[in-house]
Design a protein around this motif. Structure first.
Motif, PDB file in Angstrom:
ATOM      1  N   VAL A 100       0.785  -1.186   0.018  1.00 51.59           N
ATOM      2  CA  VAL A 100      -0.184   0.105  -0.034  1.00 51.59           C
ATOM      3  C   VAL A 100       0.765   1.190   0.047  1.00 51.59           C
ATOM      4  O   VAL A 100       0.753   2.253  -0.595  1.00 51.59           O
ATOM      5  N   GLY A 101       2.044   1.370   0.614  1.00 52.91           N
ATOM      6  CA  GLY A 101       2.910   2.430   0.723  1.00 52.91           C
ATOM      7  C   GLY A 101       3.306   2.595  -0.723  1.00 52.91           C
ATOM      8  O   GLY A 101       3.479   3.870  -0.960  1.00 52.91           O
ATOM      9  N   ILE A 102       3.683   1.664  -1.108  1.00 51.25           N
ATOM     10  CA  ILE A 102       4.532   1.985  -2.566  1.00 51.25           C
ATOM     11  C   ILE A 102       3.458   2.448  -3.617  1.00 51.25           C
ATOM     12  O   ILE A 102       3.633   3.202  -4.306  1.00 51.25           O
ATOM     13  N   ILE A 103       2.106   1.830  -3.334  1.00 56.56           N
ATOM     14  CA  ILE A 103       1.290   2.493  -4.072  1.00 56.56           C
ATOM     15  C   ILE A 103       0.801   3.739  -4.081  1.00 56.56           C
ATOM     16  O   ILE A 103       0.711   4.546  -5.083  1.00 56.56           O
ATOM     17  N   ILE A 104       1.132   4.106  -2.946  1.00 57.62           N
ATOM     18  CA  ILE A 104       1.035   5.512  -2.588  1.00 57.62           C
ATOM     19  C   ILE A 104       1.889   6.450  -3.216  1.00 57.62           C
ATOM     20  O   ILE A 104       1.712   7.428  -3.785  1.00 57.62           O
ATOM     21  N   VAL A 105       3.203   5.898  -3.076  1.00 56.31           N
ATOM     22  CA  VAL A 105       4.468   6.828  -3.572  1.00 56.31           C
ATOM     23  C   VAL A 105       4.015   6.714  -5.185  1.00 56.31           C
ATOM     24  O   VAL A 105       4.301   7.787  -5.685  1.00 56.31           O
ATOM     25  N   LEU A 106       3.789   5.685  -5.996  1.00 58.38           N
ATOM     26  CA  LEU A 106       3.665   5.535  -7.309  1.00 58.38           C
ATOM     27  C   LEU A 106       2.339   6.724  -7.710  1.00 58.38           C
ATOM     28  O   LEU A 106       2.543   7.431  -8.585  1.00 58.38           O
ATOM     29  N   ALA A 107       1.543   6.708  -6.736  1.00 59.50           N
ATOM     30  CA  ALA A 107       0.153   7.580  -7.228  1.00 59.50           C
ATOM     31  C   ALA A 107       0.691   8.940  -7.230  1.00 59.50           C
ATOM     32  O   ALA A 107       0.508   9.640  -8.130  1.00 59.50           O
ATOM     33  N   VAL A 108       1.396   9.219  -6.026  1.00 56.48           N
ATOM     34  CA  VAL A 108       1.962  10.755  -5.887  1.00 56.48           C
ATOM     35  C   VAL A 108       2.837  11.169  -7.035  1.00 56.48           C
ATOM     36  O   VAL A 108       2.885  12.130  -7.490  1.00 56.48           O
ATOM     37  N   GLU A 109       3.927  10.187  -7.075  1.00 57.81           N
ATOM     38  CA  GLU A 109       4.856  10.401  -8.234  1.00 57.81           C
ATOM     39  C   GLU A 109       4.498  10.619  -9.574  1.00 57.81           C
ATOM     40  O   GLU A 109       4.642  11.745 -10.337  1.00 57.81           O
ATOM     41  N   LEU A 110       3.610   9.771  -9.956  1.00 62.19           N
ATOM     42  CA  LEU A 110       3.102   9.702 -11.212  1.00 62.19           C
ATOM     43  C   LEU A 110       1.962  11.010 -11.292  1.00 62.19           C
ATOM     44  O   LEU A 110       1.921  11.454 -12.495  1.00 62.19           O
ATOM     45  N   GLY A 111       1.303  11.073 -10.179  1.00 62.44           N
ATOM     46  CA  GLY A 111       0.444  12.634 -10.363  1.00 62.44           C
ATOM     47  C   GLY A 111       1.085  13.560 -10.544  1.00 62.44           C
ATOM     48  O   GLY A 111       0.540  14.647 -11.185  1.00 62.44           O
ATOM     49  N   PHE A 112       2.049  13.871  -9.885  1.00 62.31           N
ATOM     50  CA  PHE A 112       3.055  14.897  -9.901  1.00 62.31           C
ATOM     51  C   PHE A 112       3.666  15.062 -11.378  1.00 62.31           C
ATOM     52  O   PHE A 112       3.715  16.218 -11.858  1.00 62.31           O
ATOM     53  N   ARG A 113       4.103  14.234 -11.950  1.00 65.57           N
ATOM     54  CA  ARG A 113       4.602  14.209 -13.297  1.00 65.57           C
ATOM     55  C   ARG A 113       3.580  14.397 -14.380  1.00 65.57           C
ATOM     56  O   ARG A 113       4.016  15.066 -15.367  1.00 65.57           O
ATOM     57  N   LYS A 114       2.181  14.151 -14.169  1.00 65.79           N
ATOM     58  CA  LYS A 114       1.226  14.438 -15.032  1.00 65.79           C
ATOM     59  C   LYS A 114       0.837  16.005 -15.178  1.00 65.79           C
ATOM     60  O   LYS A 114       0.319  16.644 -16.158  1.00 65.79           O
ATOM     61  N   ARG A 115       1.288  16.721 -13.962  1.00 64.45           N
ATOM     62  CA  ARG A 115       0.873  18.079 -14.004  1.00 64.45           C
ATOM     63  C   ARG A 115       1.683  19.033 -14.774  1.00 64.45           C
ATOM     64  O   ARG A 115       2.780  18.854 -14.899  1.00 64.45           O
TER      65      ARG A 115
END
Length: 115
Positions: A100-115
């Protein structure tokens, strides 16, 4: 690095002051992989996916070592530090928390890259 330091402080607060059946064992494990990811990215520049996989595999390795009582095998059963850092009891819930922690990291990191 700031995120890693803040997460480290949260982990210390949880370890010292929280003695429950949810936050300390589960939220602490979710946060520890996030902490490891941001600590490593402070020093290493690697693609997000590779770094998250490395952190997750490392976390799984540590949990597997707990299953085999690694701290006892290397003669550090009486070491409080070894028991805290490596741990001494395997739990499938920990594996889930790391994931779950790694999924959160991926969501945050990939979310920032899309902006």
């Amino acid at each position: 690095m700031i995120v890693a330091v803040l997460l480290f402080l949260v982990e210390v607060i949880i370890a010292v002051y929280v003695h429950d059946e949810f936050i300390r064992p589960y939220i602490g494990d979710v946060l520890v992989v996030i902490l490891l990811y941001y600590l490593l990215t402070s020093f290493l520049h690697a693609p997000v996916f590779e770094m998250t996989v490395a952190v997750l595999l490392f976390s799984y390795l540590v949990e597997t070592l707990q299953y085999f009582n690694f701290v006892g095998l290397i003669g550090l059963s009486d070491s409080r530090l070894a028991n805290i850092v490596i741990g001494n009891s395997f739990a499938w819930g920990d594996i889930l928390a790391y994931t779950v922690g790694i999924i959160i990291v991926l969501a945050v990191e990939l979310g920032f890259r899309k902006r």
